[in-house]
Design an enzyme around this catalytic site. Structure first.
Site, short mmCIF file in Angstrom:
data_model
loop_
_atom_site.label_atom_id
_atom_site.label_comp_id
_atom_site.label_asym_id
_atom_site.label_seq_id
_atom_site.Cartn_x
_atom_site.Cartn_y
_atom_site.Cartn_z
N TRP A 37 48.42 48.29 67.50
CA TRP A 37 48.74 48.08 68.91
C TRP A 37 48.59 46.61 69.32
O TRP A 37 48.88 46.25 70.45
CB TRP A 37 47.87 48.96 69.80
CG TRP A 37 46.43 48.95 69.45
CD1 TRP A 37 45.48 48.08 69.89
CD2 TRP A 37 45.76 49.88 68.57
NE1 TRP A 37 44.26 48.38 69.33
CE2 TRP A 37 44.41 49.50 68.52
CE3 TRP A 37 46.17 50.98 67.82
CZ2 TRP A 37 43.47 50.19 67.76
CZ3 TRP A 37 45.23 51.66 67.07
CH2 TRP A 37 43.90 51.26 67.04
N ARG A 38 48.12 45.80 68.40
CA ARG A 38 48.08 44.35 68.68
C ARG A 38 49.34 43.68 68.17
O ARG A 38 49.50 42.47 68.32
CB ARG A 38 46.85 43.72 68.02
CG ARG A 38 45.56 44.14 68.71
CD ARG A 38 44.34 43.50 68.07
NE ARG A 38 43.13 43.91 68.78
CZ ARG A 38 41.90 43.76 68.30
NH1 ARG A 38 41.72 43.20 67.13
NH2 ARG A 38 40.86 44.15 69.01
N GLU A 50 45.35 52.69 74.40
CA GLU A 50 44.14 52.66 75.22
C GLU A 50 43.63 54.06 75.52
O GLU A 50 42.42 54.30 75.57
CB GLU A 50 44.41 51.90 76.52
CG GLU A 50 44.51 50.39 76.34
CD GLU A 50 43.26 49.77 75.73
OE1 GLU A 50 42.18 50.37 75.83
OE2 GLU A 50 43.38 48.69 75.14
N THR A 56 36.76 56.84 71.37
CA THR A 56 37.24 57.16 70.03
C THR A 56 37.30 55.88 69.20
O THR A 56 37.77 54.86 69.69
CB THR A 56 38.63 57.80 70.10
OG1 THR A 56 38.56 58.94 70.96
CG2 THR A 56 39.11 58.24 68.73
N LEU A 93 42.29 64.91 67.24
CA LEU A 93 41.78 63.67 67.82
C LEU A 93 40.71 63.93 68.89
O LEU A 93 39.87 63.08 69.15
CB LEU A 93 42.93 62.85 68.41
CG LEU A 93 42.63 61.40 68.79
CD1 LEU A 93 42.08 60.62 67.61
CD2 LEU A 93 43.87 60.71 69.32
N GLY A 94 40.76 65.13 69.48
CA GLY A 94 39.73 65.49 70.45
C GLY A 94 40.05 65.09 71.87
O GLY A 94 41.01 64.37 72.13
N TYR A 95 39.22 65.53 72.78
CA TYR A 95 39.42 65.26 74.21
C TYR A 95 40.87 65.51 74.62
O TYR A 95 41.59 64.60 75.01
CB TYR A 95 39.05 63.81 74.55
CG TYR A 95 37.58 63.53 74.55
CD1 TYR A 95 36.69 64.35 75.22
CD2 TYR A 95 37.07 62.40 73.92
CE1 TYR A 95 35.34 64.08 75.23
CE2 TYR A 95 35.72 62.12 73.93
CZ TYR A 95 34.86 62.97 74.58
OH TYR A 95 33.52 62.70 74.60
N TYR A 133 38.55 51.34 83.58
CA TYR A 133 38.67 50.58 82.34
C TYR A 133 40.13 50.48 81.88
O TYR A 133 40.64 49.39 81.61
CB TYR A 133 37.83 51.20 81.21
CG TYR A 133 38.30 50.69 79.86
CD1 TYR A 133 37.88 49.46 79.40
CD2 TYR A 133 39.27 51.39 79.12
CE1 TYR A 133 38.38 48.92 78.22
CE2 TYR A 133 39.77 50.86 77.95
CZ TYR A 133 39.32 49.63 77.50
OH TYR A 133 39.82 49.10 76.36
N ASP A 151 33.65 48.22 78.92
CA ASP A 151 33.50 49.46 78.17
C ASP A 151 32.10 49.44 77.57
O ASP A 151 31.30 48.58 77.91
CB ASP A 151 34.59 49.57 77.09
CG ASP A 151 34.31 48.64 75.92
OD1 ASP A 151 33.68 47.58 76.14
OD2 ASP A 151 34.72 48.96 74.80
N CYS A 207 23.58 39.01 64.04
CA CYS A 207 23.44 37.78 64.82
C CYS A 207 23.71 36.52 63.97
O CYS A 207 24.09 35.48 64.50
CB CYS A 207 22.05 37.72 65.43
SG CYS A 207 21.72 39.11 66.54
N CYS A 210 27.29 35.65 64.47
CA CYS A 210 27.83 35.86 65.81
C CYS A 210 28.28 34.55 66.46
O CYS A 210 27.52 33.60 66.55
CB CYS A 210 26.78 36.51 66.70
SG CYS A 210 27.39 36.79 68.38
#
Length: 340
Positions: A37-38, A50, A56, A93-95, A133, A151, A207, A210
């Site tokens: 999706w990018r 999204e 997920t 996939l759920g939900y 979101y 998020d 870290c 990071c």
DNA sequence: AATTCGTGGTG
DNA sequence: TCACCAAGAAT
């Protein structure tokens, strides 16, 4: 006098924000994952991604995204599909409410917006399945609107960098808005989430590598904030009934009612009567399955129920049915359904 | 405002 | 093994 944990005292100085933005965006440009999706600027596909990514993981959503956007390539294609077809593509996939709301929203877009995805956060917010979101994510990523997202990744990153969680949810959004790179809002939002998903991990943040370490108060010294949520437990016994007709095998399956609160219209195995369940000494299959807040102990026994609810479904038709995740798991374990 | 919705990976 | 938790939204 005691020092108070107000926003001004605990946040990052505005003077230091430009350097933080540069560092994080440079890191994102160099190390951000290449995700399907990018690779697109199609607002519809970004919208689909999204919704799939709500609660997920990227790994789970990726193959569904590829299949779903291939099958329903445009808003109009999705809008004219049947709900069963949409659910079948979403199966596993759920939900499932997400799929229904996405489908309903697609119809709305076709009818009310001439098939064009609304371009502002405010307009997107009115569509079913698009909350605070998701509206900000689509608006910033697909349309370049300078609006920040929050998020669970952003909450964690933000809390750690500040040194403490804010006093309210709204302060997350306020701070996210302050930090936002208004020249590249979509990339900034994705960079913050990417940082949380790949570096600033819940358990043990990395870290050492990071890119935002210079601006981070805690640097790995995290205060434990766990809560134990009590889970419900249930036992359920399903029936596996099969028969051969004209050389083709069929299974007895039931479809949940359209008015069911959960997983309406989806297919599963019939449940056994308690007498049957008690009589069966050795189950064909026994497994554990969790559905959100409930842990199920699941047994499957052989049966030949001839009356009662249910339909005989040829095994060839199984692939196209929207099964619940549990039903798919059972049928796969039993070798009836090949993985898909 | 607190609950609930699915599933699979992870340590 | 098992508790945690993930690009949230709706009610």
């Amino acid at each position: 006098m005691k020092r108070k944990n107000c926003m001004l005292g605990i946040g990052i100085s505005p003077r230091r924000l430009p350097a933080l933005r540069r560092a994080l965006l440079a890191w994102y440009d160099a190390h951000g994952r290449v995700l399907p999706w990018r690779q697109t600027s199609d607002p519809y596909k970004i919208w689909v991604s999204e919704v799939m990514l709500q609660q997920t993981r990227v790994a789970a959503a990726t193959e569904y995204y590829q299949r779903f956007t291939a099958r329903f390539a445009t808003v109009r294609a999705l809008a004219r599909a049947s709900e069963a077809d949409v659910l079948a593509q979403w199966s596993g996939l759920g939900y499932y409410r997400r799929a229904r709301m996405l489908h309903a929203a697609a119809k709305l877009v076709v009818e009310e917006y001439s098939g064009e995805v609304p371009t502002s956060e405010a307009a997107l917010r009115h569509l079913p399945g698009i909350g605070r979101y998701t509206a900000a994510a689509i608006a910033s990523i697909a349309f370049g609107e300078a609006t920040a997202v929050v998020d669970s990744n952003v909450e964690r990153v933000s809390s750690r960098m500040r040194g403490a969680p804010p006093n309210s949810k709204d302060e997350y959004w306020q701070q996210a808005s302050e930090w936002l790179d208004r020249k590249r809002p979509g990339d900034w939002n994705q960079a913050m989430m990417e940082l949380g998903a790949t570096i600033c991990l819940p358990g043990k943040p990395k870290c050492g590598v990071c890119p935002a370490r210079r601006w981070c108060v805690t640097q790995g010294q995290l205060s434990a904030e766990k809560r134990a949520d009590s889970r419900h437990k249930h036992t359920v016994t399903y029936l596996l009934a099969s028969k051969n007709t004209k050389g083709s095998k069929a299974l007895l399956l039931v479809q949940r009612g359209e008015e069911e609160r959960l997983m309406a219209g989806m297919w599963e195995l019939p449940t056994a009567e308690s007498a049957e369940a008690d009589a069966a000494s050795v189950p064909l299959l026994q497994l554990k399955h969790s559905i959100t807040v409930t842990d199920y102990e699941v047994r499957v026994i052989a049966g030949t129920r001839s009356r009662g609810q249910g339909s005989w479904v040829s095994v060839r038709e199984l692939q196209s049915l929207p099964f619940t995740g549990l039903a798919r798991k059972i049928l796969r374990r039993l070798g009836v359904l090949t993985a898909y």
